[in-house]
Design a protein around this motif. Structure first.
Motif, PDB file in Angstrom:
ATOM      1  N   ILE A 106       0.867  -1.184   0.000  1.00 17.07           N
ATOM      2  CA  ILE A 106       0.000   0.000   0.000  1.00 17.07           C
ATOM      3  C   ILE A 106       0.901   1.232   0.000  1.00 17.07           C
ATOM      4  O   ILE A 106       1.674   1.437   0.937  1.00 17.07           O
ATOM      5  CB  ILE A 106      -0.945  -0.012   1.212  1.00 17.07           C
ATOM      6  N   PRO A 107       0.848   2.055  -1.039  1.00 17.57           N
ATOM      7  CA  PRO A 107       1.862   3.098  -1.215  1.00 17.57           C
ATOM      8  C   PRO A 107       1.736   4.302  -0.293  1.00 17.57           C
ATOM      9  O   PRO A 107       2.698   5.040  -0.102  1.00 17.57           O
ATOM     10  CB  PRO A 107       1.664   3.523  -2.671  1.00 17.57           C
ATOM     11  N   VAL A 108       0.531   4.526   0.264  1.00 12.99           N
ATOM     12  CA  VAL A 108       0.333   5.683   1.140  1.00 12.99           C
ATOM     13  C   VAL A 108      -0.287   5.205   2.456  1.00 12.99           C
ATOM     14  O   VAL A 108      -1.320   4.523   2.449  1.00 12.99           O
ATOM     15  CB  VAL A 108      -0.572   6.749   0.489  1.00 12.99           C
ATOM     16  N   GLN A 109       0.370   5.570   3.552  1.00 14.28           N
ATOM     17  CA  GLN A 109      -0.146   5.220   4.875  1.00 14.28           C
ATOM     18  C   GLN A 109      -0.316   6.497   5.677  1.00 14.28           C
ATOM     19  O   GLN A 109       0.628   7.276   5.817  1.00 14.28           O
ATOM     20  CB  GLN A 109       0.818   4.253   5.584  1.00 14.28           C
ATOM     21  N   ILE A 110      -1.522   6.719   6.143  1.00 10.46           N
ATOM     22  CA  ILE A 110      -1.820   7.922   6.917  1.00 10.46           C
ATOM     23  C   ILE A 110      -1.863   7.537   8.388  1.00 10.46           C
ATOM     24  O   ILE A 110      -2.722   6.757   8.818  1.00 10.46           O
ATOM     25  CB  ILE A 110      -3.155   8.553   6.483  1.00 10.46           C
ATOM     26  N   ILE A 111      -0.918   8.053   9.145  1.00  7.20           N
ATOM     27  CA  ILE A 111      -0.823   7.745  10.579  1.00  7.20           C
ATOM     28  C   ILE A 111      -1.502   8.872  11.351  1.00  7.20           C
ATOM     29  O   ILE A 111      -1.240  10.056  11.137  1.00  7.20           O
ATOM     30  CB  ILE A 111       0.653   7.617  11.000  1.00  7.20           C
ATOM     31  N   ILE A 112      -2.396   8.465  12.241  1.00  3.94           N
ATOM     32  CA  ILE A 112      -3.152   9.462  13.017  1.00  3.94           C
ATOM     33  C   ILE A 112      -3.003   9.162  14.494  1.00  3.94           C
ATOM     34  O   ILE A 112      -3.384   8.077  14.982  1.00  3.94           O
ATOM     35  CB  ILE A 112      -4.638   9.458  12.617  1.00  3.94           C
ATOM     36  N   GLY A 113      -2.433  10.130  15.215  1.00  5.90           N
ATOM     37  CA  GLY A 113      -2.331  10.060  16.669  1.00  5.90           C
ATOM     38  C   GLY A 113      -3.005  11.265  17.294  1.00  5.90           C
ATOM     39  O   GLY A 113      -3.541  12.135  16.583  1.00  5.90           O
ATOM     40  N   GLU A 114      -2.931  11.345  18.605  1.00  2.50           N
ATOM     41  CA  GLU A 114      -3.609  12.449  19.310  1.00  2.50           C
ATOM     42  C   GLU A 114      -2.988  13.796  18.951  1.00  2.50           C
ATOM     43  O   GLU A 114      -3.689  14.809  18.818  1.00  2.50           O
ATOM     44  CB  GLU A 114      -3.545  12.212  20.817  1.00  2.50           C
ATOM     45  N   ARG A 115      -1.644  13.831  18.767  1.00  2.28           N
ATOM     46  CA  ARG A 115      -1.008  15.104  18.393  1.00  2.28           C
ATOM     47  C   ARG A 115      -1.463  15.554  17.009  1.00  2.28           C
ATOM     48  O   ARG A 115      -1.695  16.743  16.780  1.00  2.28           O
ATOM     49  CB  ARG A 115       0.510  14.952  18.435  1.00  2.28           C
ATOM     50  N   ASP A 116      -1.602  14.587  16.085  1.00  4.27           N
ATOM     51  CA  ASP A 116      -2.121  14.929  14.756  1.00  4.27           C
ATOM     52  C   ASP A 116      -3.516  15.530  14.869  1.00  4.27           C
ATOM     53  O   ASP A 116      -3.843  16.517  14.191  1.00  4.27           O
ATOM     54  CB  ASP A 116      -2.175  13.685  13.868  1.00  4.27           C
ATOM     55  N   MET A 117      -4.337  14.906  15.723  1.00  7.81           N
ATOM     56  CA  MET A 117      -5.712  15.394  15.891  1.00  7.81           C
ATOM     57  C   MET A 117      -5.716  16.805  16.468  1.00  7.81           C
ATOM     58  O   MET A 117      -6.450  17.681  15.984  1.00  7.81           O
ATOM     59  CB  MET A 117      -6.480  14.439  16.810  1.00  7.81           C
ATOM     60  N   ASP A 118      -4.859  17.040  17.484  1.00  5.17           N
ATOM     61  CA  ASP A 118      -4.827  18.357  18.114  1.00  5.17           C
ATOM     62  C   ASP A 118      -4.352  19.436  17.145  1.00  5.17           C
ATOM     63  O   ASP A 118      -4.825  20.585  17.199  1.00  5.17           O
ATOM     64  CB  ASP A 118      -3.904  18.333  19.338  1.00  5.17           C
ATOM     65  N   ASN A 119      -3.402  19.062  16.239  1.00  5.85           N
ATOM     66  CA  ASN A 119      -2.834  20.039  15.308  1.00  5.85           C
ATOM     67  C   ASN A 119      -3.563  20.094  13.969  1.00  5.85           C
ATOM     68  O   ASN A 119      -3.146  20.832  13.059  1.00  5.85           O
ATOM     69  CB  ASN A 119      -1.357  19.719  15.043  1.00  5.85           C
ATOM     70  N   LYS A 120      -4.627  19.336  13.859  1.00  5.70           N
ATOM     71  CA  LYS A 120      -5.364  19.241  12.593  1.00  5.70           C
ATOM     72  C   LYS A 120      -4.416  18.887  11.429  1.00  5.70           C
ATOM     73  O   LYS A 120      -4.395  19.520  10.377  1.00  5.70           O
ATOM     74  CB  LYS A 120      -6.090  20.563  12.285  1.00  5.70           C
ATOM     75  N   GLU A 121      -3.631  17.829  11.684  1.00  2.00           N
ATOM     76  CA  GLU A 121      -2.670  17.352  10.706  1.00  2.00           C
ATOM     77  C   GLU A 121      -2.837  15.844  10.528  1.00  2.00           C
ATOM     78  O   GLU A 121      -3.576  15.177  11.258  1.00  2.00           O
ATOM     79  CB  GLU A 121      -1.224  17.626  11.173  1.00  2.00           C
ATOM     80  N   VAL A 122      -2.119  15.302   9.552  1.00  2.00           N
ATOM     81  CA  VAL A 122      -1.939  13.854   9.432  1.00  2.00           C
ATOM     82  C   VAL A 122      -0.470  13.599   9.125  1.00  2.00           C
ATOM     83  O   VAL A 122       0.208  14.426   8.491  1.00  2.00           O
ATOM     84  CB  VAL A 122      -2.802  13.236   8.302  1.00  2.00           C
ATOM     85  N   SER A 123       0.046  12.481   9.621  1.00  2.00           N
ATOM     86  CA  SER A 123       1.414  12.059   9.297  1.00  2.00           C
ATOM     87  C   SER A 123       1.328  11.038   8.172  1.00  2.00           C
ATOM     88  O   SER A 123       0.630  10.032   8.302  1.00  2.00           O
ATOM     89  CB  SER A 123       2.089  11.447  10.524  1.00  2.00           C
ATOM     90  N   ILE A 124       2.018  11.323   7.093  1.00  2.00           N
ATOM     91  CA  ILE A 124       1.911  10.466   5.899  1.00  2.00           C
ATOM     92  C   ILE A 124       3.236   9.766   5.629  1.00  2.00           C
ATOM     93  O   ILE A 124       4.298  10.395   5.630  1.00  2.00           O
ATOM     94  CB  ILE A 124       1.495  11.294   4.666  1.00  2.00           C
ATOM     95  N   ARG A 125       3.160   8.459   5.431  1.00  4.39           N
ATOM     96  CA  ARG A 125       4.283   7.685   4.898  1.00  4.39           C
ATOM     97  C   ARG A 125       3.948   7.379   3.440  1.00  4.39           C
ATOM     98  O   ARG A 125       2.928   6.745   3.152  1.00  4.39           O
ATOM     99  CB  ARG A 125       4.488   6.372   5.660  1.00  4.39           C
ATOM    100  N   ILE A 126       4.791   7.818   2.537  1.00  7.46           N
ATOM    101  CA  ILE A 126       4.507   7.634   1.114  1.00  7.46           C
ATOM    102  C   ILE A 126       5.725   7.037   0.424  1.00  7.46           C
ATOM    103  O   ILE A 126       6.861   7.399   0.713  1.00  7.46           O
ATOM    104  CB  ILE A 126       4.090   8.970   0.448  1.00  7.46           C
ATOM    105  N   ARG A 127       5.466   6.118  -0.483  1.00  3.73           N
ATOM    106  CA  ARG A 127       6.558   5.442  -1.202  1.00  3.73           C
ATOM    107  C   ARG A 127       6.937   6.267  -2.428  1.00  3.73           C
ATOM    108  O   ARG A 127       6.127   6.508  -3.310  1.00  3.73           O
ATOM    109  CB  ARG A 127       6.129   4.040  -1.616  1.00  3.73           C
ATOM    110  N   LYS A 128       8.220   6.653  -2.467  1.00  4.13           N
ATOM    111  CA  LYS A 128       8.747   7.404  -3.603  1.00  4.13           C
ATOM    112  C   LYS A 128      10.115   6.839  -3.971  1.00  4.13           C
ATOM    113  O   LYS A 128      10.976   6.672  -3.107  1.00  4.13           O
ATOM    114  CB  LYS A 128       8.872   8.895  -3.272  1.00  4.13           C
ATOM    115  N   ASN A 129      10.268   6.529  -5.252  1.00  3.44           N
ATOM    116  CA  ASN A 129      11.538   6.007  -5.753  1.00  3.44           C
ATOM    117  C   ASN A 129      12.022   4.784  -4.974  1.00  3.44           C
ATOM    118  O   ASN A 129      13.210   4.630  -4.703  1.00  3.44           O
ATOM    119  CB  ASN A 129      12.615   7.100  -5.723  1.00  3.44           C
ATOM    120  N   GLY A 130      11.078   3.933  -4.590  1.00  3.40           N
ATOM    121  CA  GLY A 130      11.428   2.672  -3.958  1.00  3.40           C
ATOM    122  C   GLY A 130      11.560   2.716  -2.453  1.00  3.40           C
ATOM    123  O   GLY A 130      11.733   1.662  -1.811  1.00  3.40           O
TER     124      GLY A 130
END
Length: 610
Positions: A567-591
């Motif tokens: 799965i090329p994109v993984q969106i990680i969501i924790g409490e800090r992400d929720m508080d900051n209205k953000e998401v942490s993204i792991r994305i596959r680029k160039n292998g």
């Protein structure tokens, strides 16, 4: 010219290695009986009968050791000739039953049944006339019936390795004894051999049968039958996207969808000529209501002729373009089935054009444009094989029509600046073809799309249109499949991408990985954004496909599971992400995967930019 010389040199060296391997086997197994030992692409093999003894992988080392010993002896390859009678006596004395059979057939049939003689033993020149003598090659104590050529001596051998042993029926007939076929590979240098072996290791990692199981794309069931794949939800997403893309490309050029039933009376295929040519490959169906004989359809072109024939046509109506992505059925031999490469239920993105002769060039150019666009979008380089008829009797239609068709195909290919080569004997029985050859990520070549010109079926089905003077004319039929068999194409695509598909075609593009259940409400906000994203994609209206991993377990395990499923994109969501209205993204680029923090307000634009 130089390439042809190099290929001949390699082929000669590989064929010589087949003899060296046979000589080594004979030293180790004095009672061995030999069939044929040709050079093949990348290497060589020899068919061997050891009676009850079986060669296994653990025996490869000792055979290779003996081969190297023979090579160091600098044995010369010496050509001699024997009369056919002397050769037969030699085979009897040496108890070489398979060679004896070949020699007896050669003596008995001569030119009248030359096809029963192995081309690895006798060339065409030798079987044009009654055979008086045959050639032998001797190296050391090993002598073999062979047409050659060979290297001068065993020191002129490059790098080699024995790769595998497999069962092979003598002369390809399942009613004959089964021999052991011992395969080897050979190259000019150790470096080339090492590169080849590394390529094989990479191919194993990419094997679509392995990845198909790991990625949960398809399965087989003994209750359903061999060669009849069952596609899971994930695999169905992939095949539907590929088929939709092919359909969309053709619809942009005026193709219209049609639908035909999966069974038909055999009469249809008798009239088209397919019954005489492929009758043994058809699944037959018996009606309990009528005496009609039916078959599961193996191809769609005869059906499409009947849709064309259902109404009178004018020159103003042409071209008429039909497309149908549908499953066909062929009774392939069980031993030839393998993964998705060869199946009994194959889905074709089939299309047929009925046009005037003056419309051929434009229509073919449109199809070439479709094929180029499709394969460039998945990163596969294309070149073209122009597949022509040969002088055999297996083709329908007047030779002058064939010549005209072949010339028009070549003209279209040249005008599109396509790299091409010509090959006789590869045409369909009803017309010449443009076969697209695609090179995958590790340099392997696959035949994929095809465009075929057909003057024969319109005549056989008596298809007509009225020209500008109200005279009946016969249309030309153009066959095209961009993917070919979707199952086979999927096997190529899976291996080409090693399971990491283009983002637009990935069955599950995004997986949301919550760190704990305290962020459930925020996940709903993220999901609402994803639900409304239509990505930039070759396919129109391609919405994001995502899932949420709510299973118990650590974030590390969830990431590993997502990577395992490619799965090329993984969106990680924790409490800090929720508080900051953000998401942490792991994305596959160039292998490799990289991590980024994205504000929720920028998420849609970010995903669309992938």
């Amino acid at each position: 010219m130089q390439e042809a010389k190099n290929n001949l040199k390699l082929s000669t060296m590989r064929h010589s290695l087949a003899h060296i391997m046979a000589a080594a086997v004979q030293r180790l197994y004095p009672d061995a009986k030999f069939g044929v030992g040709p050079s093949i692409e990348d290497g060589f093999y020899y068919d061997i009968d050891l009676g009850e003894k079986k060669i296994s992988e653990k025996d490869f080392v000792k055979i290779e050791k003996m081969m190297r010993k023979i090579i160091k002896e600098n044995q010369q390859f010496i050509r001699t000739e024997k009369t056919i009678e002397e050769a037969i006596e030699w085979a009897k004395e040496k108890k070489q039953d398979y060679k004896l059979e070949l020699l007896n057939d050669l003596k008995k049939y001569g030119t009248t049944n030359a096809n029963v003689i192995s081309s690895e033993i006798f060339d065409d020149k030798e079987i044009e006339n009654d055979v008086k003598t045959v050639s032998f090659y001797t190296n050391g104590n090993y002598q073999d019936l062979c047409r050659g050529p060979h290297v001068d001596d065993t020191s002129k051998i490059g790098a080699f390795k024995i790769m595998k042993v497999a069962g092979a029926y003598w002369r390809g007939n399942e009613n004959n004894p089964q021999m052991q076929r011992l395969y080897g590979v050979a190259f000019d240098s150790e470096e080339e051999l090492e590169q080849y072996l590394n390529k094989l290791e990479e191919a194993k990692k990419r094997d679509h049968r392995k990845l198909g199981k790991e990625l949960d794309l398809y399965t087989f069931s003994p209750l359903v039958g061999a060669g009849l794949p069952l596609f899971t939800p994930r695999g169905t997403v992939l095949r539907d996207l590929l088929a939709s893309y092919s359909n969309q490309l053709r619809q942009e050029y005026g193709f219209q969808k049609v639908w035909t039933p999966h069974i038909t009376k055999k009469d249809l295929y008798e009239k088209s000529g397919h019954w005489a040519k492929f009758g043994e490959e058809l699944f037959l169906v018996t009606s309990q209501e009528t005496s009609d004989s039916f078959a599961l359809k193996p191809m769609n072109c005869p059906h499409h002729t009947q849709i064309y024939a259902s109404n009178p046509r004018s020159y103003k109506d042409l071209p008429i373009r039909y497309l149908e992505t549908t499953t066909d059925y062929r009774d392939e031999k069980t031993g030839e089935l393998g993964g998705l490469n060869r199946v009994r239920s194959l889905t074709q993105d089939d299309s047929h054009i009925f046009c005037r002769k003056d419309q051929i060039e434009v229509e073919i150019q449109n199809l070439l444009s479709c094929a180029n666009k499709l394969y460039s979008s998945i990163g596969m380089n294309l070149h073209v094989r122009l597949s022509y008829r040969d002088d055999s009797d297996g083709y329908l239609g007047d030779k002058s029509l064939w010549q005209s068709a072949q010339e028009q195909l070549k003209k279209a290919v040249i005008s599109n600046n396509l790299d091409y080569f010509e090959q006789e004997g590869e045409a369909a029985f009803y017309g010449p073809k443009i076969d697209f050859m695609a090179t995958d990520a590790i340099g392997r070549e696959h035949q994929v799309a095809t465009v075929q010109l057909d003057f024969v079926q319109p005549q056989r089905f008596e298809l007509t249109y009225k020209d500008s003077e109200a005279q009946d004319k016969t249309p030309v039929m153009i066959h095209c499949a961009l993917l070919g068999s979707i199952e086979r194409f999927m096997s190529v695509y899976i291996e080409h991408r090693a399971g990491w598909f283009d983002f637009w075609a990935t069955p599950e593009q995004i997986r949301i990985l919550p760190i704990n259940d305290k962020v459930d409400s925020y996940i709903s906000e993220v999901s609402a954004i994803l639900d409304n994203i239509v990505i930039n994609s070759p396919i129109k209206f391609n919405q994001i496909r995502y899932s949420i991993d709510n299973k118990k377990g650590s974030l590390g395990k969830k990431i590993r599971d997502a990577v395992k499923m490619k799965i090329p994109v993984q969106i990680i969501i924790g409490e800090r992400d929720m508080d900051n209205k953000e998401v942490s993204i792991r994305i596959r680029k160039n292998g490799d995967f990289i991590e980024e923090s994205i504000s929720l307000s920028d998420l849609e634009a970010y995903i669309k930019s992938i």
